[in-house]
Design a protein around this motif. Structure first.
Motif, PDB file in Angstrom:
ATOM      1  N   UNK A 174       0.828  -1.204   0.000  1.00 57.06           N
ATOM      2  CA  UNK A 174       0.000   0.000   0.000  1.00 57.06           C
ATOM      3  C   UNK A 174       0.866   1.259   0.000  1.00 57.06           C
ATOM      4  N   UNK A 175       1.792   1.343   0.942  1.00 60.90           N
ATOM      5  CA  UNK A 175       2.652   2.518   1.010  1.00 60.90           C
ATOM      6  C   UNK A 175       3.612   2.584  -0.169  1.00 60.90           C
ATOM      7  N   UNK A 176       3.975   1.404  -0.684  1.00 58.63           N
ATOM      8  CA  UNK A 176       4.852   1.375  -1.857  1.00 58.63           C
ATOM      9  C   UNK A 176       4.186   2.000  -3.069  1.00 58.63           C
ATOM     10  N   UNK A 177       2.893   1.714  -3.254  1.00 55.33           N
ATOM     11  CA  UNK A 177       2.165   2.293  -4.388  1.00 55.33           C
ATOM     12  C   UNK A 177       2.026   3.809  -4.226  1.00 55.33           C
ATOM     13  N   UNK A 178       1.760   4.258  -2.988  1.00 50.83           N
ATOM     14  CA  UNK A 178       1.670   5.699  -2.742  1.00 50.83           C
ATOM     15  C   UNK A 178       3.008   6.390  -2.979  1.00 50.83           C
ATOM     16  N   UNK A 179       4.091   5.708  -2.630  1.00 49.66           N
ATOM     17  CA  UNK A 179       5.427   6.266  -2.851  1.00 49.66           C
ATOM     18  C   UNK A 179       5.695   6.426  -4.347  1.00 49.66           C
ATOM     19  N   UNK A 180       5.334   5.407  -5.142  1.00 50.29           N
ATOM     20  CA  UNK A 180       5.523   5.474  -6.593  1.00 50.29           C
ATOM     21  C   UNK A 180       4.679   6.591  -7.208  1.00 50.29           C
ATOM     22  N   UNK A 181       3.438   6.712  -6.738  1.00 43.89           N
ATOM     23  CA  UNK A 181       2.544   7.754  -7.254  1.00 43.89           C
ATOM     24  C   UNK A 181       3.106   9.142  -6.968  1.00 43.89           C
ATOM     25  N   UNK A 182       3.538   9.367  -5.728  1.00 47.55           N
ATOM     26  CA  UNK A 182       4.078  10.687  -5.378  1.00 47.55           C
ATOM     27  C   UNK A 182       5.331  10.996  -6.187  1.00 47.55           C
ATOM     28  N   UNK A 183       6.145   9.983  -6.438  1.00 47.86           N
ATOM     29  CA  UNK A 183       7.367  10.203  -7.227  1.00 47.86           C
ATOM     30  C   UNK A 183       7.038  10.578  -8.667  1.00 47.86           C
ATOM     31  N   UNK A 184       6.040   9.911  -9.246  1.00 39.17           N
ATOM     32  CA  UNK A 184       5.637  10.214 -10.619  1.00 39.17           C
ATOM     33  C   UNK A 184       5.118  11.646 -10.736  1.00 39.17           C
ATOM     34  N   UNK A 185       4.303  12.064  -9.758  1.00 39.48           N
ATOM     35  CA  UNK A 185       3.746  13.413  -9.796  1.00 39.48           C
ATOM     36  C   UNK A 185       4.850  14.452  -9.667  1.00 39.48           C
ATOM     37  N   UNK A 186       5.807  14.192  -8.779  1.00 35.40           N
ATOM     38  CA  UNK A 186       6.915  15.134  -8.568  1.00 35.40           C
ATOM     39  C   UNK A 186       7.764  15.266  -9.830  1.00 35.40           C
ATOM     40  N   UNK A 187       7.990  14.136 -10.486  1.00 37.86           N
ATOM     41  CA  UNK A 187       8.878  14.133 -11.653  1.00 37.86           C
ATOM     42  C   UNK A 187       8.195  14.603 -12.930  1.00 37.86           C
ATOM     43  N   UNK A 188       6.849  14.566 -12.956  1.00 35.93           N
ATOM     44  CA  UNK A 188       6.145  15.007 -14.170  1.00 35.93           C
ATOM     45  C   UNK A 188       6.127  16.525 -14.209  1.00 35.93           C
ATOM     46  N   UNK A 189       6.475  17.117 -15.360  1.00 43.06           N
ATOM     47  CA  UNK A 189       6.507  18.579 -15.451  1.00 43.06           C
ATOM     48  C   UNK A 189       5.107  19.163 -15.320  1.00 43.06           C
ATOM     49  N   UNK A 190       4.983  20.224 -14.544  1.00 39.26           N
ATOM     50  CA  UNK A 190       3.693  20.896 -14.364  1.00 39.26           C
ATOM     51  C   UNK A 190       3.495  21.915 -15.468  1.00 39.26           C
TER      52      UNK A 190
END
Length: 325
Positions: free
Chosen positions: A128-144
Motif C-alpha cells: 500500500x505505502x509502496x504504491x503511494x510512494x511510486x505515485x508521489x514520485x511520478x507526480x513530482x517528476x512530471x513537469x507541471x
C-alpha cells in the motif's frame, strides 16, 4: 467523608470530572457524526489532566479529519507520530491521506521513502505505502504545465462539461485561478459553476472562494461543503415528496426526485432560503401535473406565496440547459 480533589487551571479551580464530561460529549458527537462539535469538545478536554490522553487524541484526529480541519489534523498527526501515541500505522494512514488531498507529494515522498528504507513496515502495509510512494514520485517528476488554460472560449457547453469532469484525476493547480474566477462570475453557466466547485471540493481545497450565481453570493471553503444532495433543504424537500407520493404514485415520485436534483444541482451551494421546503415540494407536484397530465395550475393569486415563488424560480431554472442532468 473524603473530600474531592479540585484541579486548578491558572487562577480558576476546576470541578472534578470536567475533562471526563467533555470526553463523553465529544464521543457522543462523534457517534452522531457531528464532527465539528466533537472536535471542539475533545480539544477542550485535552486542556485538563487526563489518564486517557492517547485515546482522546485519536478520537480528536478522526473528528478533525472528518470535519475537514486538515491543518489542525496534520499538526496532531505529527505530534502523535513523534510521541508514539495511537496506533502508529492508523495515524500514518490519515497523515498521508491528508497530504494526498492537499497535493503535498514531496512531503509524502520524503515520509514514505524513510519508512521504506527502514524496512520495518509490516507486509500488509508495504504494498500500500509502496504504491503511494511510486505515485508521489511520478507526480513530482512530471513537469507541471505553465500558464495552461482550461478553456479557449470556443468550446460548447458539453465540451466544457467534459473538460471539468476530467479534472478529477489531474493536478488542478494550473487551472485554480481559472476555476475560482468562473465561480465568481455571475454570467458563468450555473451547471459549470457547480462542476467547478465540486472539482475544488474533491481536491481538498481549504481556501475561501467566492461563488456568485442567480441572485446569491457567498464565500465558501470547498472541502467543508456538504454534497449537493446531502444539504438539509434538499433532503427535507425529498422527505415531503416521499411522504406524499411513495404509496400513491411511486413513478411520479421518481420523476419528482429527478426534477429536484436537476434544480438543486444548478443552485448548489445555495438554497432558496426565502421559500419553505414544504412550499417547494408542493410546487414540484404542481409542476409535474402540468408536465405530465396537462392540468392547468391554479390562478396565481390562489397559490401560497411559497409555492408561487417556487414556481417562478423553477421556471428560471428550467430555462437553463444542462448537458447531462
Amino acid at each position: 467523608m473524603k473530600k474531592k480533589k479540585w484541579d486548578r487551571k491558572g487562577n480558576v479551580f476546576i470541578f472534578p470530572g470536567t475533562g471526563q464530561a467533555l470526553i463523553q460529549k465529544g464521543r457522543a458527537a462523534l457517534e452522531k457524526k457531528e464532527y465539528d462539535m466533537a472536535a471542539s469538545f475533545l480539544s477542550e478536554a485535552l486542556e485538563y489532566p487526563l489518564a486517557e490522553e492517547e485515546d482522546v487524541k485519536t478520537a480528536l484526529l478522526l473528528a478533525l479529519y472528518e470535519s475537514g480541519q486538515y491543518e489542525r489534523a496534520l499538526a496532531l498527526c505529527s505530534d502523535m507520530l513523534h510521541k508514539g501515541l495511537g496506533e502508529y500505522y492508523d495515524v500514518l494512514d490519515i497523515y498521508v491521506l491528508i497530504l494526498m488531498q492537499q497535493k503535498e507529494y514531496e512531503a509524502i515522498f520524503s515520509t514514505l521513502s524513510a519508512l521504506m528504507e527502514e524496512k520495518q513496515l509490516p507486509e500488509e502495509k508495504r504494498d500500500y505505502f509502496g504504491r503511494l510512494l511510486e505515485l508521489s514520485q511520478k507526480v513530482i517528476e512530471s513537469p507541471e504545465p505553465q500558464g495552461k488554460q482550461l478553456f479557449t472560449g470556443k468550446e460548447t457547453l458539453r465540451e466544457q462539461t467534459l473538460k471539468l469532469m476530467e479534472l478529477a484525476q489531474v493536478n488542478i493547480r494550473p487551472y485554480y485561478d481559472e476555476l475560482t474566477a468562473m465561480l465568481a462570475q455571475e454570467t458563468a453557466h450555473p451547471f459549470l459553476q457547480t462542476l467547478a466547485l465540486n472539482v475544488l471540493k474533491e481536491h481538498g481545497i481549504d481556501k475561501e472562494v467566492t461563488v456568485k450565481k442567480f441572485s446569491f453570493s457567498r464565500t465558501v471553503i470547498p472541502v467543508q461543503l456538504a454534497d449537493a444532495f446531502e444539504q438539509n433543504y434538499f433532503r427535507t424537500v425529498i422527505h415531503f415528496l416521499e411522504e406524499d407520493l411513495a404509496d400513491k404514485d411511486p413513478v411520479q415520485l421518481e420523476q419528482a426526485k429527478e426534477m429536484v436534483k436537476r434544480h438543486f444541482f444548478l443552485l448548489y451551494p445555495f438554497e432558496p432560503e426565502q421559500i419553505s421546503a414544504a412550499g417547494w415540494a408542493q410546487a414540484v407536484r404542481l409542476q409535474l401535473r402540468l408536465y405530465y397530465e396537462g392540468a392547468a395550475l391554479q390562478a396565481e393569486e390562489e397559490l401560497d406565496k411559497n409555492v408561487e415563488k417556487s414556481l417562478h424560480f423553477m421556471k428560471e431554472l428550467d430555462e437553463i440547459s444542462s448537458p447531462i442532468m
